[in-house]
Design a protein around this motif. Sequence first.
Motif, mmCIF file in Angstrom:
data_model
loop_
_atom_site.group_PDB
_atom_site.id
_atom_site.type_symbol
_atom_site.label_atom_id
_atom_site.label_comp_id
_atom_site.label_asym_id
_atom_site.label_seq_id
_atom_site.Cartn_x
_atom_site.Cartn_y
_atom_site.Cartn_z
ATOM 1 N N MET A 225 0.846 -1.167 0.000
ATOM 2 C CA MET A 225 0.000 0.000 0.000
ATOM 3 C C MET A 225 0.888 1.224 0.000
ATOM 4 N N SER A 226 1.053 1.819 -1.102
ATOM 5 C CA SER A 226 1.842 3.031 -1.115
ATOM 6 C C SER A 226 0.926 4.200 -0.824
ATOM 7 N N GLN A 227 1.471 5.191 -0.195
ATOM 8 C CA GLN A 227 0.655 6.334 0.181
ATOM 9 C C GLN A 227 0.614 7.368 -0.929
ATOM 10 N N THR A 228 0.372 6.932 -2.136
ATOM 11 C CA THR A 228 0.254 7.881 -3.229
ATOM 12 C C THR A 228 -1.054 8.639 -3.107
ATOM 13 N N ARG A 229 -1.966 8.103 -2.387
ATOM 14 C CA ARG A 229 -3.244 8.719 -2.073
ATOM 15 C C ARG A 229 -3.838 9.544 -3.197
ATOM 16 N N LEU A 230 -4.728 8.966 -3.907
ATOM 17 C CA LEU A 230 -5.558 9.620 -4.896
ATOM 18 C C LEU A 230 -4.819 10.038 -6.161
ATOM 19 N N ALA A 231 -3.519 9.993 -6.170
ATOM 20 C CA ALA A 231 -2.770 10.463 -7.325
ATOM 21 C C ALA A 231 -3.035 9.607 -8.559
ATOM 22 N N ASN A 232 -3.182 8.311 -8.401
ATOM 23 C CA ASN A 232 -3.351 7.415 -9.536
ATOM 24 C C ASN A 232 -4.794 7.000 -9.751
ATOM 25 N N SER B 127 -8.069 7.409 -11.495
ATOM 26 C CA SER B 127 -8.757 8.058 -12.615
ATOM 27 C C SER B 127 -10.246 8.156 -12.287
ATOM 28 N N PRO B 128 -10.956 9.078 -12.938
ATOM 29 C CA PRO B 128 -12.406 9.182 -12.713
ATOM 30 C C PRO B 128 -13.143 7.872 -13.021
ATOM 31 N N ALA B 129 -12.712 7.157 -14.056
ATOM 32 C CA ALA B 129 -13.366 5.892 -14.411
ATOM 33 C C ALA B 129 -13.136 4.837 -13.332
ATOM 34 N N LYS B 130 -11.916 4.776 -12.809
ATOM 35 C CA LYS B 130 -11.622 3.801 -11.753
ATOM 36 C C LYS B 130 -12.400 4.147 -10.490
ATOM 37 N N ARG B 131 -12.477 5.420 -10.163
ATOM 38 C CA ARG B 131 -13.241 5.851 -8.984
ATOM 39 C C ARG B 131 -14.709 5.440 -9.124
ATOM 40 N N LEU C 173 -11.579 3.206 -0.176
ATOM 41 C CA LEU C 173 -11.645 4.343 0.747
ATOM 42 C C LEU C 173 -11.066 5.603 0.098
ATOM 43 N N GLU C 174 -9.996 5.436 -0.661
ATOM 44 C CA GLU C 174 -9.428 6.582 -1.358
ATOM 45 C C GLU C 174 -10.399 7.119 -2.403
ATOM 46 N N ALA C 175 -11.143 6.233 -3.067
ATOM 47 C CA ALA C 175 -12.129 6.653 -4.057
ATOM 48 C C ALA C 175 -13.244 7.451 -3.394
ATOM 49 N N ILE C 176 -13.661 7.038 -2.216
ATOM 50 C CA ILE C 176 -14.690 7.778 -1.486
ATOM 51 C C ILE C 176 -14.198 9.164 -1.125
ATOM 52 N N LEU C 177 -12.945 9.248 -0.727
ATOM 53 C CA LEU C 177 -12.391 10.522 -0.278
ATOM 54 C C LEU C 177 -11.982 11.451 -1.422
ATOM 55 N N ALA C 178 -11.982 10.940 -2.647
ATOM 56 C CA ALA C 178 -11.549 11.765 -3.792
ATOM 57 C C ALA C 178 -12.531 12.899 -4.064
#
Length: 85
Positions: free
Chosen positions: A1-8, A10-14, A80-85
């Motif tokens: 789990m890298s902490q890139t947090r939201l950087a990678n 995409s809107p489609a993946k989210r 969780l990152e997708a929710i927070l985006a």
Amino acid sequence: MSQTRLANLSPAKRKRLLKTYGPCPAGYTHQDLERFLDLLYGLYSYLYTPEELRQIIVSDPFDHAQPPRSLKLVELVVWLEAILA
């Protein structure tokens, strides 16, 4: 789990993640989810290799069914990152 947090993320993946796992769990704020995500990073990121992290299966802490659904730890984090985006 890298902490890139939201950087990678995409809107489609989210959109796909939110369709698969659902929106923000009822009764939780974004701040609650951010804290939980920080806790997950703190618990796992220094103890396991990236390969080991991809293999860890956890129970969905927001699923109150018996038994709760299982998912990979990295899937939980990305959701969780997708929710927070």
